[in-house]
Design a protein around this motif. Structure first.
Motif, PDB file in Angstrom:
ATOM      1  N   HIS A   1       0.831  -1.213   0.000  1.00 10.77           N
ATOM      2  CA  HIS A   1       0.000   0.000   0.000  1.00 10.77           C
ATOM      3  C   HIS A   1       0.864   1.262   0.000  1.00 10.77           C
ATOM      4  O   HIS A   1       0.516   2.262   0.618  1.00 10.77           O
ATOM      5  CB  HIS A   1      -0.928   0.006   1.219  1.00 10.77           C
ATOM      6  CG  HIS A   1      -1.734  -1.242   1.368  1.00 10.77           C
ATOM      7  ND1 HIS A   1      -2.664  -1.637   0.441  1.00 10.77           N
ATOM      8  CD2 HIS A   1      -1.733  -2.200   2.333  1.00 10.77           C
ATOM      9  CE1 HIS A   1      -3.217  -2.774   0.815  1.00 10.77           C
ATOM     10  NE2 HIS A   1      -2.662  -3.146   1.963  1.00 10.77           N
ATOM     11  N   ILE A   2       1.987   1.191  -0.691  1.00 11.31           N
ATOM     12  CA  ILE A   2       2.909   2.331  -0.734  1.00 11.31           C
ATOM     13  C   ILE A   2       2.327   3.434  -1.606  1.00 11.31           C
ATOM     14  O   ILE A   2       1.878   3.187  -2.725  1.00 11.31           O
ATOM     15  CB  ILE A   2       4.280   1.887  -1.277  1.00 11.31           C
ATOM     16  CG1 ILE A   2       4.888   0.836  -0.350  1.00 11.31           C
ATOM     17  CG2 ILE A   2       5.220   3.079  -1.437  1.00 11.31           C
ATOM     18  CD1 ILE A   2       6.115   0.138  -0.914  1.00 11.31           C
ATOM     19  N   GLY A   3       2.327   4.653  -1.075  1.00 17.49           N
ATOM     20  CA  GLY A   3       1.785   5.798  -1.795  1.00 17.49           C
ATOM     21  C   GLY A   3       2.873   6.680  -2.375  1.00 17.49           C
ATOM     22  O   GLY A   3       4.062   6.321  -2.354  1.00 17.49           O
ATOM     23  N   PRO A   4       2.495   7.861  -2.873  1.00 18.32           N
ATOM     24  CA  PRO A   4       3.478   8.773  -3.472  1.00 18.32           C
ATOM     25  C   PRO A   4       4.605   9.169  -2.524  1.00 18.32           C
ATOM     26  O   PRO A   4       5.752   9.310  -2.949  1.00 18.32           O
ATOM     27  CB  PRO A   4       2.626   9.987  -3.865  1.00 18.32           C
ATOM     28  CG  PRO A   4       1.249   9.454  -4.025  1.00 18.32           C
ATOM     29  CD  PRO A   4       1.113   8.369  -2.998  1.00 18.32           C
ATOM     30  N   ILE A   5       4.303   9.334  -1.240  1.00 17.87           N
ATOM     31  CA  ILE A   5       5.332   9.728  -0.273  1.00 17.87           C
ATOM     32  C   ILE A   5       6.362   8.621  -0.107  1.00 17.87           C
ATOM     33  O   ILE A   5       7.580   8.857  -0.109  1.00 17.87           O
ATOM     34  CB  ILE A   5       4.694  10.081   1.085  1.00 17.87           C
ATOM     35  CG1 ILE A   5       3.824  11.342   0.953  1.00 17.87           C
ATOM     36  CG2 ILE A   5       5.766  10.284   2.147  1.00 17.87           C
ATOM     37  CD1 ILE A   5       3.053  11.693   2.206  1.00 17.87           C
ATOM     38  N   GLY A   6       5.879   7.387   0.031  1.00 22.11           N
ATOM     39  CA  GLY A   6       6.793   6.260   0.155  1.00 22.11           C
ATOM     40  C   GLY A   6       7.601   6.043  -1.111  1.00 22.11           C
ATOM     41  O   GLY A   6       8.794   5.722  -1.056  1.00 22.11           O
ATOM     42  N   ALA A   7       6.951   6.231  -2.264  1.00 24.31           N
ATOM     43  CA  ALA A   7       7.653   6.082  -3.542  1.00 24.31           C
ATOM     44  C   ALA A   7       8.751   7.134  -3.677  1.00 24.31           C
ATOM     45  O   ALA A   7       9.845   6.842  -4.167  1.00 24.31           O
ATOM     46  CB  ALA A   7       6.666   6.200  -4.694  1.00 24.31           C
ATOM     47  N   ALA A   8       8.454   8.348  -3.234  1.00 22.50           N
ATOM     48  CA  ALA A   8       9.451   9.419  -3.300  1.00 22.50           C
ATOM     49  C   ALA A   8      10.651   9.098  -2.418  1.00 22.50           C
ATOM     50  O   ALA A   8      11.798   9.382  -2.774  1.00 22.50           O
ATOM     51  CB  ALA A   8       8.827  10.744  -2.882  1.00 22.50           C
ATOM     52  N   ALA A   9      10.388   8.473  -1.269  1.00 20.97           N
ATOM     53  CA  ALA A   9      11.484   8.087  -0.377  1.00 20.97           C
ATOM     54  C   ALA A   9      12.355   7.017  -1.038  1.00 20.97           C
ATOM     55  O   ALA A   9      13.587   7.091  -0.999  1.00 20.97           O
ATOM     56  CB  ALA A   9      10.918   7.575   0.944  1.00 20.97           C
ATOM     57  N   LEU A  10      11.718   6.019  -1.653  1.00 21.92           N
ATOM     58  CA  LEU A  10      12.474   4.973  -2.344  1.00 21.92           C
ATOM     59  C   LEU A  10      13.270   5.554  -3.505  1.00 21.92           C
ATOM     60  O   LEU A  10      14.422   5.183  -3.745  1.00 21.92           O
ATOM     61  CB  LEU A  10      11.525   3.893  -2.854  1.00 21.92           C
ATOM     62  CG  LEU A  10      10.866   3.009  -1.790  1.00 21.92           C
ATOM     63  CD1 LEU A  10       9.776   2.144  -2.413  1.00 21.92           C
ATOM     64  CD2 LEU A  10      11.911   2.126  -1.113  1.00 21.92           C
TER      65      LEU A  10
END
Length: 235
Positions: free
Chosen positions: A139-148
């Motif tokens: 359930h990774i969202g835009p914030i998590g994707a940006a961190a990755l």
């Protein structure tokens, strides 16, 4: 059907012919995970272990993490659908700070969100051993994707990242576009099924990575097909 103890005994025998072992559909639970961890501490032959849907949870993941501090043989571990949570993930990543043997880590369908993605990001910024990470069906969202994506700017070891069927949307894809402009080590990225609203985003990512000296796999979001990036311009 083989029992949990039967699987554990296989590991304890240290048979050189046993390089890969799947526990599915055996349910380990916390007690079984503890037994598995103890067996892995003394095993020196197993290269790959599949723990799909074994009911390991956070406590079990912490036990397996302790085993990874000792085991220097395992190269691939799949923890698909085990609900290990952020505590289990944190324990695993701490163990992998000293374990340089494991190369591929499957974390599919563990209900991970942005917090877990940020934890992974911090880990990847300094890790030099993990080459493949599978985060499908979380359930990774835009914030998590940006961190990755931010981690990819400094990581030069990871070659494959699967974030398909999450919730990264356009913002997350944009972040990967920016990161992959400088990261030249990634060979495969999958963003299928992430509800991107702009049809241009997958095309922009494909164009960015369509370099003659790279053979990158790419799964489009609409439709769900795989497109070899090196040949995308010919399609």
């Amino acid at each position: 059907m083989e029992t949990l103890q039967g699987k554990i005994d296989q590991i304890l025998r240290n048979d050189p012919a046993l390089e890969s072992l799947s526990f599915f559909p055996v349910k380990l639970g916390e007690e079984g995970a503890l037994k598995l961890a103890e067996a892995l501490k003394v095993n020196t032959t197993l290269l790959s272990i599949d723990l799909l849907s074994c009911d390991i949870n956070a406590v079990g993941a912490q036990a397996i993490a302790e085993a990874l501090r000792v085991n220097t043989t395992l190269r691939t571990m799949s923890l698909w659908r085990n609900n290990i949570g952020i505590k289990g993930l944190s324990a695993l990543l701490h163990a992998l700070e000293t374990n340089s043997a494991l190369r591929e880590l499957g974390l599919q369908r563990n209900d991970f969100g942005d917090s877990e993605a940020r934890l992974l990001s911090t880990f990847l910024m300094s890790n030099t051993s993990i080459t493949h990470i599978d985060l499908r069906l979380n359930h990774i969202g835009p914030i998590g994707a940006a961190a990755l994506a931010a981690a990819l700017e400094s990581n030069s070891t990871l070659v494959s990242l699967d974030v398909s069927h999450n919730r990264i949307h356009d913002g997350g894809v944009e972040a990967f576009i920016l990161a992959l402009a400088t990261n030249k080590s990634i060979q495969s990225i999958d963003i299928e099924g992430n509800h991107t609203d702009s049809w241009q985003l997958p095309g922009r990512l494909r164009a960015l990575l369509n370099e003659p000296d790279r053979k990158l796999a790419f799964a489009d979001t609409k439709p769900a097909i795989s497109i070899p990036l090196a040949h995308a311009g010919n399609s």
